[in-house]
Design an enzyme around this catalytic site. Structure first.
Site, PDB file in Angstrom:
ATOM      1  N   ALA A  64       0.865  -1.180   0.000  1.00 16.64           N
ATOM      2  CA  ALA A  64       0.000   0.000   0.000  1.00 16.64           C
ATOM      3  C   ALA A  64       0.903   1.232   0.000  1.00 16.64           C
ATOM      4  CB  ALA A  64      -0.886  -0.027   1.234  1.00 16.64           C
ATOM      5  N   GLY A 109       0.773  -5.038   0.895  1.00 21.49           N
ATOM      6  CA  GLY A 109      -0.373  -5.163  -0.011  1.00 21.49           C
ATOM      7  C   GLY A 109      -0.041  -5.921  -1.288  1.00 21.49           C
ATOM      8  N   GLU A 112      -0.205  -9.482  -0.382  1.00 20.60           N
ATOM      9  CA  GLU A 112      -1.646  -9.736  -0.185  1.00 20.60           C
ATOM     10  C   GLU A 112      -2.382  -9.846  -1.524  1.00 20.60           C
ATOM     11  OE1 GLU A 112      -1.733  -6.340   2.463  1.00 20.60           O
ATOM     12  OE2 GLU A 112      -2.431  -7.612   4.100  1.00 20.60           O
ATOM     13  N   GLU A 132       4.517  -4.938   7.629  1.00 21.99           N
ATOM     14  CA  GLU A 132       3.683  -3.910   8.259  1.00 21.99           C
ATOM     15  C   GLU A 132       4.015  -3.612   9.713  1.00 21.99           C
ATOM     16  OE1 GLU A 132       2.521  -6.256   6.255  1.00 21.99           O
ATOM     17  OE2 GLU A 132       1.042  -5.439   4.861  1.00 21.99           O
TER      18      GLU A 132
HETATM   19  N1  CAA Z   1       4.523   3.242  -0.739  1.00 18.44           N
HETATM   20  C1  CAA Z   1       4.869   4.397  -1.325  1.00 18.44           C
HETATM   21  N2  CAA Z   1       6.001   4.548  -2.066  1.00 18.44           N
HETATM   22  C2  CAA Z   1       6.784   3.475  -2.207  1.00 18.44           C
HETATM   23  C3  CAA Z   1       6.478   2.242  -1.619  1.00 18.44           C
HETATM   24  C4  CAA Z   1       5.280   2.133  -0.865  1.00 18.44           C
HETATM   25  N3  CAA Z   1       4.871   0.987  -0.309  1.00 18.44           N
HETATM   26  N4  CAA Z   1       7.468   1.371  -1.925  1.00 18.44           N
HETATM   27  C5  CAA Z   1       8.346   2.038  -2.679  1.00 18.44           C
HETATM   28  N5  CAA Z   1       7.963   3.315  -2.857  1.00 18.44           N
HETATM   29  C6  CAA Z   1       8.616   4.371  -3.602  1.00 18.44           C
HETATM   30  C7  CAA Z   1       9.769   4.960  -2.803  1.00 18.44           C
HETATM   31  O1  CAA Z   1       9.315   5.926  -1.899  1.00 18.44           O
HETATM   32  C8  CAA Z   1      10.623   5.521  -3.900  1.00 18.44           C
HETATM   33  O2  CAA Z   1      10.063   6.751  -4.323  1.00 18.44           O
HETATM   34  P1  CAA Z   1      11.048   8.027  -4.660  1.00 18.44           P
HETATM   35  O3  CAA Z   1      11.858   7.556  -5.822  1.00 18.44           O
HETATM   36  O4  CAA Z   1      10.070   9.107  -4.985  1.00 18.44           O
HETATM   37  O5  CAA Z   1      11.860   8.241  -3.432  1.00 18.44           O
HETATM   38  C9  CAA Z   1      10.448   4.542  -5.051  1.00 18.44           C
HETATM   39  O6  CAA Z   1       9.253   3.822  -4.752  1.00 18.44           O
HETATM   40  C10 CAA Z   1      11.574   3.543  -5.150  1.00 18.44           C
HETATM   41  O7  CAA Z   1      11.711   2.934  -3.878  1.00 18.44           O
HETATM   42  P2  CAA Z   1      13.103   2.819  -3.104  1.00 18.44           P
HETATM   43  O8  CAA Z   1      13.983   3.960  -3.459  1.00 18.44           O
HETATM   44  O9  CAA Z   1      12.811   2.606  -1.664  1.00 18.44           O
HETATM   45  O10 CAA Z   1      13.697   1.491  -3.787  1.00 18.44           O
HETATM   46  P3  CAA Z   1      14.712   0.460  -3.124  1.00 18.44           P
HETATM   47  O11 CAA Z   1      15.110  -0.464  -4.228  1.00 18.44           O
HETATM   48  O12 CAA Z   1      15.774   1.144  -2.368  1.00 18.44           O
HETATM   49  O13 CAA Z   1      13.836  -0.356  -2.050  1.00 18.44           O
HETATM   50  C11 CAA Z   1      11.906  -1.543  -1.275  1.00 18.44           C
HETATM   51  C12 CAA Z   1      12.773  -1.159  -2.481  1.00 18.44           C
HETATM   52  C13 CAA Z   1      12.696  -2.478  -0.347  1.00 18.44           C
HETATM   53  C14 CAA Z   1      10.693  -2.300  -1.809  1.00 18.44           C
HETATM   54  C15 CAA Z   1      11.474  -0.285  -0.513  1.00 18.44           C
HETATM   55  O14 CAA Z   1      10.946   0.643  -1.434  1.00 18.44           O
HETATM   56  C16 CAA Z   1      10.448  -0.548   0.544  1.00 18.44           C
HETATM   57  O15 CAA Z   1      10.769  -1.045   1.599  1.00 18.44           O
HETATM   58  N6  CAA Z   1       9.166  -0.184   0.245  1.00 18.44           N
HETATM   59  C17 CAA Z   1       8.106  -0.295   1.202  1.00 18.44           C
HETATM   60  C18 CAA Z   1       7.669  -1.744   1.384  1.00 18.44           C
HETATM   61  C19 CAA Z   1       6.601  -1.853   2.429  1.00 18.44           C
HETATM   62  O16 CAA Z   1       6.832  -1.579   3.594  1.00 18.44           O
HETATM   63  N7  CAA Z   1       5.402  -2.263   2.032  1.00 18.44           N
HETATM   64  C20 CAA Z   1       4.258  -2.412   2.930  1.00 18.44           C
HETATM   65  C21 CAA Z   1       3.429  -1.179   2.884  1.00 18.44           C
HETATM   66  S1  CAA Z   1       2.169  -1.156   4.119  1.00 18.44           S
HETATM   67  C22 CAA Z   1       0.919  -2.116   3.491  1.00 18.44           C
HETATM   68  O17 CAA Z   1       1.009  -2.656   2.421  1.00 18.44           O
HETATM   69  C23 CAA Z   1      -0.318  -2.203   4.363  1.00 18.44           C
HETATM   70  C24 CAA Z   1      -1.336  -3.145   3.906  1.00 18.44           C
HETATM   71  O18 CAA Z   1      -1.281  -4.309   4.170  1.00 18.44           O
HETATM   72  C25 CAA Z   1      -2.508  -2.660   3.206  1.00 18.44           C
END
Ligand code: CAA
Length: 258
Positions: A64, A109, A112, A132
């Site tokens: 998400a 998500g 999921e 999460e």
């Molecule tokens: N939400 C919003 N933006 C996201 C995102 C997310 N879940 N995942 C990645 N992005 C964005 C980053 O902010 C970044 O944007 P900018 O270039 O504008 O800074 C872009 O995507 C590229 O990401 P990274 O620079 O972080 O890329 P990376 O290769 O260094 O890392 C990653 C990749 C490990 C996937 C890292 O992006 C990450 O940890 N993302 C979040 C993963 C996460 O925690 N997901 C769970 C979300 S909560 C959820 O999903 C709740 C639910 O159950 C409904």
């Protein structure tokens, strides 16, 4: 639709989450487009199988949208969770099988979404996880429920409580994915499986999906009653007459008409 692409190859509809610059994170705008795509596929009974994938090579769906979520109130979070869950449940209960072709990150998500699909095929670079609790929340689009149904509950709890990601080979070992293939072969493998499904009687496949899903949610006696009903209903279809006539007449090349 800007954030989701929908195309059709024969009887296979392909839904691509298309927000590559944010690793296909599920913002509300993406969810809106995904809902529209799912509604379209649901209304299209000529679709016998669906593939869901993510744009680019790096990510299926990275979860998400955290930036969008971070200031939500309890009420807004409940609305958002219910919305994502509604779409994912719609995917799970679609009239035909849904294959997730997981290329890269399937986190939160994203994991999921893959679990709402019937079958998961992963590229070698796929990474699964429910991170999460590391963000101060629980999984919110079905993760606490579907992961614990797909893999042993202890493994699901370990993944969710530690928030540690697992790679494709480990996902295969625990039964979270059906197969792991080189990235360049991912879509071809998913399409081959989808086309294989499409060759079978579509109503029978739909009935089988319905029976499996309904049976998993009930006791064995009720589940068997569901199967008997779905099995016998097939005998009212042309596909049953045709399929069995092909067998007794030794016809090898079948084409079900639905
Ligand atoms: N939400 C919003 N933006 C996201 C995102 C997310 N879940 N995942 C990645 N992005 C964005 C980053 O902010 C970044 O944007 P900018 O270039 O504008 O800074 C872009 O995507 C590229 O990401 P990274 O620079 O972080 O890329 P990376 O290769 O260094 O890392 C990653 C990749 C490990 C996937 C890292 O992006 C990450 O940890 N993302 C979040 C993963 C996460 O925690 N997901 C769970 C979300 S909560 C959820 O999903 C709740 C639910 O159950 C409904």
């Amino acid at each position: 639709m800007e954030n989701v692409l929908l195309e059709k190859q024969g009887h296979v509809s392909i839904i691509t989450i298309n927000r590559e610059k944010a690793l296909n994170a599920l913002s509300t705008a993406v969810l809106n487009d995904l809902e529209e795509a799912v509604n379209t596929v649901e209304a299209d009974k000529d679709t016998y199988c669906v593939i869901i994938t993510g744009a680019g090579n790096k990510s299926f769906v990275a979860g998400a949208d955290i930036a969008e979520m971070k200031d939500k109130t309890v009420e807004e979070a409940a609305e958002y969770g219910a919305y994502g869950n509604k779409i994912f449940r719609q995917i799970e209960t679609l009239h035909c099988p849904v294959i997730a072709a997981v290329n890269g990150f399937a986190l939160g998500g994203g994991c999921e979404l893959s679990m709402a699909c019937d079958i998961r095929i992963a590229a070698e670079n796929a990474v699964f996880g429910q991170p999460e609790v590391g963000l101060g929340i629980t999984p919110g689009f079905g993760g606490t429920q579907r992961l614990a149904r797909l893999v042993p509950a202890g493994i699901a709890k370990e993944m969710i409580f530690t928030a540690r990601n697992i790679k494709a080979d480990k996902a295969l070992t625990i039964g979270l994915v059906n197969a792991v293939v080189p990235q360049e072969e991912l879509m071809a493998t998913a399409l081959k499986m989808a086309n294989g499904i499409c060759k079978n009687a579509p109503i029978a496949v739909a009935q089988a999906k319905k029976a499996i899903n309904a049976g998993l949610q009930t006791d064995m006696d009720s589940a068997i009653a569901i199967e008997v009903k779905d099995f016998s209903d097939c005998f009212a279809t042309e596909d049953q007459t045709y399929g069995m006539e092909c067998f007794v007449n030794k016809v090898k090349e079948k084409e079900f008409k639905n």
